[in-house]
Design a protein around this motif. Structure first.
Motif, mmCIF file in Angstrom:
data_model
loop_
_atom_site.group_PDB
_atom_site.id
_atom_site.type_symbol
_atom_site.label_atom_id
_atom_site.label_comp_id
_atom_site.label_asym_id
_atom_site.label_seq_id
_atom_site.Cartn_x
_atom_site.Cartn_y
_atom_site.Cartn_z
ATOM 1 N N ARG A 263 8.248 2.886 7.748
ATOM 2 C CA ARG A 263 9.525 2.245 7.448
ATOM 3 C C ARG A 263 10.096 1.579 8.703
ATOM 4 N NH1 ARG A 263 12.992 6.210 3.577
ATOM 5 N NH2 ARG A 263 14.428 4.489 3.942
ATOM 6 N N ASP A 264 11.046 0.712 8.475
ATOM 7 C CA ASP A 264 11.736 0.093 9.609
ATOM 8 C C ASP A 264 12.465 1.155 10.405
ATOM 9 O OD1 ASP A 264 10.845 -2.390 8.860
ATOM 10 O OD2 ASP A 264 12.633 -2.836 7.641
ATOM 11 N N ILE A 268 15.306 4.795 9.570
ATOM 12 C CA ILE A 268 14.953 6.209 9.731
ATOM 13 C C ILE A 268 16.114 6.968 10.358
ATOM 14 C CG2 ILE A 268 13.336 7.823 10.770
ATOM 15 C CD1 ILE A 268 11.277 5.626 10.860
ATOM 16 N N THR A 269 16.559 7.971 9.641
ATOM 17 C CA THR A 269 17.618 8.858 10.147
ATOM 18 C C THR A 269 17.179 10.296 9.934
ATOM 19 O OG1 THR A 269 18.759 8.966 8.019
ATOM 20 C CG2 THR A 269 19.369 7.149 9.495
ATOM 21 N N LYS A 270 17.967 11.215 10.426
ATOM 22 C CA LYS A 270 17.645 12.632 10.217
ATOM 23 C C LYS A 270 17.724 12.991 8.731
ATOM 24 C CE LYS A 270 18.989 14.222 14.833
ATOM 25 N NZ LYS A 270 19.833 15.146 15.615
ATOM 26 N N GLU A 271 18.629 12.341 8.002
ATOM 27 C CA GLU A 271 18.720 12.578 6.564
ATOM 28 C C GLU A 271 17.477 12.048 5.857
ATOM 29 O OE1 GLU A 271 20.817 14.341 4.781
ATOM 30 O OE2 GLU A 271 21.706 14.940 6.707
ATOM 31 N N THR A 272 16.926 10.935 6.360
ATOM 32 C CA THR A 272 15.690 10.403 5.789
ATOM 33 C C THR A 272 14.546 11.389 5.993
ATOM 34 O OG1 THR A 272 16.457 8.182 6.392
ATOM 35 C CG2 THR A 272 14.167 8.404 5.723
ATOM 36 N N ILE A 273 14.517 11.988 7.171
ATOM 37 C CA ILE A 273 13.473 12.994 7.453
ATOM 38 C C ILE A 273 13.601 14.161 6.491
ATOM 39 C CG2 ILE A 273 12.654 14.634 9.174
ATOM 40 C CD1 ILE A 273 13.459 12.639 11.329
ATOM 41 N N ARG A 274 14.832 14.575 6.225
ATOM 42 C CA ARG A 274 15.062 15.668 5.278
ATOM 43 C C ARG A 274 14.518 15.325 3.884
ATOM 44 N NH1 ARG A 274 18.916 19.643 6.651
ATOM 45 N NH2 ARG A 274 19.972 19.294 8.652
ATOM 46 N N ASP A 275 14.646 14.051 3.504
ATOM 47 C CA ASP A 275 14.195 13.641 2.167
ATOM 48 C C ASP A 275 12.686 13.777 2.000
ATOM 49 O OD1 ASP A 275 16.804 13.035 1.513
ATOM 50 O OD2 ASP A 275 16.625 10.904 2.026
ATOM 51 N N TYR A 276 11.966 13.693 3.110
ATOM 52 C CA TYR A 276 10.506 13.781 3.042
ATOM 53 C C TYR A 276 9.995 15.222 3.140
ATOM 54 C CZ TYR A 276 9.706 8.736 3.325
ATOM 55 O OH TYR A 276 9.647 7.388 3.055
ATOM 56 N N MET A 277 10.900 16.166 3.396
ATOM 57 C CA MET A 277 10.474 17.548 3.570
ATOM 58 C C MET A 277 10.087 18.170 2.234
ATOM 59 S SD MET A 277 13.046 19.174 6.455
ATOM 60 C CE MET A 277 14.311 19.422 5.216
ATOM 61 N N THR A 278 9.137 19.117 2.290
ATOM 62 C CA THR A 278 8.761 19.924 1.129
ATOM 63 C C THR A 278 9.252 21.352 1.361
ATOM 64 O OG1 THR A 278 6.594 20.407 2.120
ATOM 65 C CG2 THR A 278 6.740 18.507 0.614
#
Length: 428
Positions: A263-264, A268-278
């Motif tokens: 992604r651009d 990318i933010t910390k919330e975006t990272i959270r969205d990818y977590m399992t």
């Protein structure tokens, strides 16, 4: 027998002797045959093996028909031998007959055929099954009567033949079978089979990555530092936590990291990272490895966070860690797998990191330090001394001299170890 010539009686005697040898060898061959090889041959549709297996399902009836036949033959042989001795030597021949007859039966009808059957049970049992099977049907009324009386006597002693079950191997017996297989199973395969049996004796606590060595993503770090870590990580799965690993939030898979990094950078933010977590998969520390391997498979998981009875995180375990317990390290470079914690020295000693696990140390140095207590060398030393040692402290663990070199906080950081006392004395 008066109408039968002496030569005919002699031929009959040798024929009966042969039949006695047949029954004696059949009994030993049937009882000595390898039951597990027999089962394999039955599955391979081996005709003789199927007959032998069917006969062995009721050993009381098998032994009954063999002994009935053997006793009938032996009695008839005795009568024939008595008639021959009476004709040739009269009453004197009958008087001394038991001695040569006993020797003859022992040699040709008992010891020799039974020894042959014990050495080559399949060669005897398989052909014999084609004779014993119809003979059992022919003599079934007599066999059933004899078995009824015999089994009744056994029940008086608390033995029930009907409760007979096929033999089953315990894990320790199976271990012995594998060890005794010799050249039939390659050494590498033997080691793997034994490692599978050992899984039930080890727990995830024995092989986990300790909490202080877990590499993960701390959401409290700067975003640039987090992204740099994600770009350069060598792990396929990373735990994501807040401040400390005790506050783990989820797991990031390599493919999710790849999607995230595609992604651009502005998106990318910390919330975006959270969205990818399992979600995190938790594993009790006392779970046996064989059980955990099945749980990983059933739950479609490959990594889990190990927790104690209070729910506190103790470490991390992966399916690869368990598989390495079976097949060994996935790298063929011994130095690559041991140099981090184990450093061989020129004097024959080893410089060891205190955090090396006892299991890894035993495996690498082929020693036998106890594994039923602390899981690391540092813990083992502290438990043995019952105090935090000072640098320079010497001790012996299971006969291996150890010198403490460095202490860091409450942890034994590094030690020097020799395989035995004589080696240590030569280098000092």
């Amino acid at each position: 027998m008066d109408d039968i010539s002496t030569s005919s009686l002699t031929a009959i005697l040798f024929g009966l002797l042969f039949l006695s040898a047949f029954f004696s060898s059949s009994e030993t061959g049937m009882m000595s045959i390898n039951r597990y090889r027999l089962k394999h041959l039955v599955k391979s549709n081996h005709r003789a093996a199927r007959l032998v297996s069917k006969l062995l399902k009721r050993p009381d009836r098998l032994i009954g028909v063999i002994l009935i036949g053997n006793n009938l033959v032996n009695i008839m042989a005795t009568l024939v031998a008595n008639a021959i001795a009476l004709r040739l030597w009269g009453d004197y021949g009958v008087a001394v007959l038991p001695i040569p007859l006993t020797i003859m039966f022992l040699l040709f009808a008992e010891v020799t055929p039974k020894t042959l059957a014990a050495v080559h049970p399949e060669r005897i049992a398989f052909p014999a099954s084609f004779i014993l099977t119809p003979l059992l049907k022919l003599l079934s009324p007599l066999v059933v009567m004899v078995n009824f009386l015999s089994n009744g006597m056994l029940r008086m002693f608390g033995v029930r033949v009907a409760d007979h079950q096929d033999d089953h191997l315990s894990s320790e017996e199976l271990r012995t079978v594998v060890n005794e297989a010799g050249g039939m199973i390659p050494k590498r395969h033997q080691k793997m089979l034994l490692s599978i049996l050992d899984l039930e004796h080890a727990t995830v606590e024995d092989i986990m990555v300790p909490k202080n060595e877990i590499i993960g993503v701390d959401l409290e770090e700067q975003l640039d530092d987090i992204l740099n870590q994600l770009r350069n990580t060598q792990h396929t799965r990373l735990p994501v936590y807040q401040e400390s690993i005790d506050k783990v939030k989820g797991m990031l898979h390599a493919r999710h990291i790849a999607n995230l990094m595609s992604r651009d950078i502005e998106d990318i933010t910390k919330e975006t990272i959270r969205d990818y977590m399992t979600p995190v998969y938790f594993v009790p520390e006392g779970t046996p490895l064989n059980t955990q391997l099945l749980k990983f498979q059933r739950k479609k998981q490959r990594v889990g966070m190990v927790v104690d009875e209070y729910g506190d995180i103790q470490g991390l375990v992966t399916i690869e860690d368990i598989l390495e317990e079976i097949v060994g390290e996935f790298t063929t470079d011994f130095a690559a797998t041991t140099s981090k914690d184990i450093h061989p020295q020129d004097d024959g000693s080893f410089l060891l990191d205190g955090t090396v696990t006892v299991r890894d140390l035993n495996r690498a140095l082929r020693i036998d330090l106890p594994t039923d207590g602390p899981k690391t060398l540092s813990g083992l030393i502290i438990e043995y001394l019952e105090t935090i040692p000072q640098p320079g402290t010497g001790l012996k663990l299971d006969g291996h001299p150890i010198e403490v070199l460095q202490i860091k906080g409450n942890l034994v950081k590094s030690v020097k170890m020799w395989r035995d006392s004589s080696q240590a004395s030569r280098t000092k």
